[in-house]
Design a protein around this motif. Sequence first.
Motif, PDB file in Angstrom:
ATOM      1  N   GLU A   1       1.225  -1.545  -0.219  1.00 18.88           N
ATOM      2  CA  GLU A   1       0.115  -0.021   0.178  1.00 18.88           C
ATOM      3  C   GLU A   1       0.661   1.220  -0.211  1.00 18.88           C
ATOM      4  OE1 GLU A   1      -3.326   0.084  -0.289  1.00 18.88           O
ATOM      5  OE2 GLU A   1      -2.752  -2.036   0.641  1.00 18.88           O
TER       6      GLU A   1
ATOM      7  N   VAL B   1       2.357   4.109  -3.662  1.00 14.39           N
ATOM      8  CA  VAL B   1       2.020   5.715  -4.480  1.00 14.39           C
ATOM      9  C   VAL B   1       3.687   6.134  -4.121  1.00 14.39           C
ATOM     10  CG1 VAL B   1      -0.276   4.971  -3.214  1.00 14.39           C
ATOM     11  CG2 VAL B   1       1.336   5.643  -2.133  1.00 14.39           C
TER      12      VAL B   1
ATOM     13  N   GLN C   1       5.879   5.486  -7.280  1.00 16.50           N
ATOM     14  CA  GLN C   1       5.642   6.567  -8.260  1.00 16.50           C
ATOM     15  C   GLN C   1       6.011   7.663  -8.048  1.00 16.50           C
ATOM     16  OE1 GLN C   1       3.028   5.111 -10.706  1.00 16.50           O
ATOM     17  NE2 GLN C   1       4.084   6.933 -11.977  1.00 16.50           N
TER      18      GLN C   1
ATOM     19  N   ARG D   1      -2.794  11.286  -8.197  1.00 23.08           N
ATOM     20  CA  ARG D   1      -3.463   9.859  -8.060  1.00 23.08           C
ATOM     21  C   ARG D   1      -2.096   9.337  -6.531  1.00 23.08           C
ATOM     22  NH1 ARG D   1      -4.489   9.249 -13.395  1.00 23.08           N
ATOM     23  NH2 ARG D   1      -1.841   7.295 -13.326  1.00 23.08           N
ATOM     24  N   ALA D   2      -1.386   9.688  -6.783  1.00 25.07           N
ATOM     25  CA  ALA D   2      -0.142   9.321  -5.527  1.00 25.07           C
ATOM     26  C   ALA D   2      -0.081   9.919  -4.766  1.00 25.07           C
ATOM     27  CB  ALA D   2       1.385   8.797  -6.563  1.00 25.07           C
TER      28      ALA D   2
ATOM     29  N   ASP E   1      -2.452  11.803  -4.058  1.00 28.32           N
ATOM     30  CA  ASP E   1      -3.888  11.758  -3.229  1.00 28.32           C
ATOM     31  C   ASP E   1      -3.386  10.478  -2.561  1.00 28.32           C
ATOM     32  OD1 ASP E   1      -4.865  13.954  -4.389  1.00 28.32           O
ATOM     33  OD2 ASP E   1      -6.063  12.794  -6.045  1.00 28.32           O
ATOM     34  N   GLY E   2      -3.335   9.084  -3.210  1.00 31.50           N
ATOM     35  CA  GLY E   2      -3.563   7.880  -2.321  1.00 31.50           C
ATOM     36  C   GLY E   2      -2.438   7.889  -1.094  1.00 31.50           C
TER      37      GLY E   2
ATOM     38  N   ARG F   1      -4.284   9.719   1.497  1.00 34.52           N
ATOM     39  CA  ARG F   1      -4.778   8.471   2.866  1.00 34.52           C
ATOM     40  C   ARG F   1      -4.507   7.173   3.179  1.00 34.52           C
ATOM     41  NH1 ARG F   1      -5.955   3.724   0.531  1.00 34.52           N
ATOM     42  NH2 ARG F   1      -5.244   4.054  -1.163  1.00 34.52           N
ATOM     43  N   LEU F   2      -3.659   7.033   2.854  1.00 35.09           N
ATOM     44  CA  LEU F   2      -2.220   6.240   3.379  1.00 35.09           C
ATOM     45  C   LEU F   2      -1.453   6.648   4.397  1.00 35.09           C
ATOM     46  CD1 LEU F   2      -1.258   3.911   0.327  1.00 35.09           C
ATOM     47  CD2 LEU F   2      -2.907   2.986   2.610  1.00 35.09           C
TER      48      LEU F   2
END
Length: 118
Positions: free
Chosen positions: A10, A14, A17, A40-41, A43-44, A47-48
């Motif tokens: 997980e 990200v 990336q 996207r990375a 945002d990921g 989140r993580l």
Amino acid sequence: MRWLSWAGQEFNPVASQLYFEYIIKPRFNIGEPDTAAVARAQDGFRRLAAILESHLQDRRWVVGKTLTVADFSLAITLPYAEAVHIPLAEFPAVQRWHDTLCEIDAWREPFPEIAVAA
């Protein structure tokens, strides 16, 4: 094992990336950063990192009371946070934890210069 698995499946993908977009692409002249992939990375990561942030609120290390391989596994891309636009500053507990790792000489400077014999 839980944190090592989470890092590998997980968290690190990200962050990796972003490393690819901002370090690898320029180094090998394979194009500009892909803005959609970066978004996207990031945002990921946010989140993580929020999960890791919550976990580290009252902890010095990820697992137990001592440094473990899980700390190193999770933090592997963080020395490049500024260069690869990882929003680390948004997560003060994660930043504090990484700063603590950076107090370790071998983490902060993993490739010491080799003294050349005269």
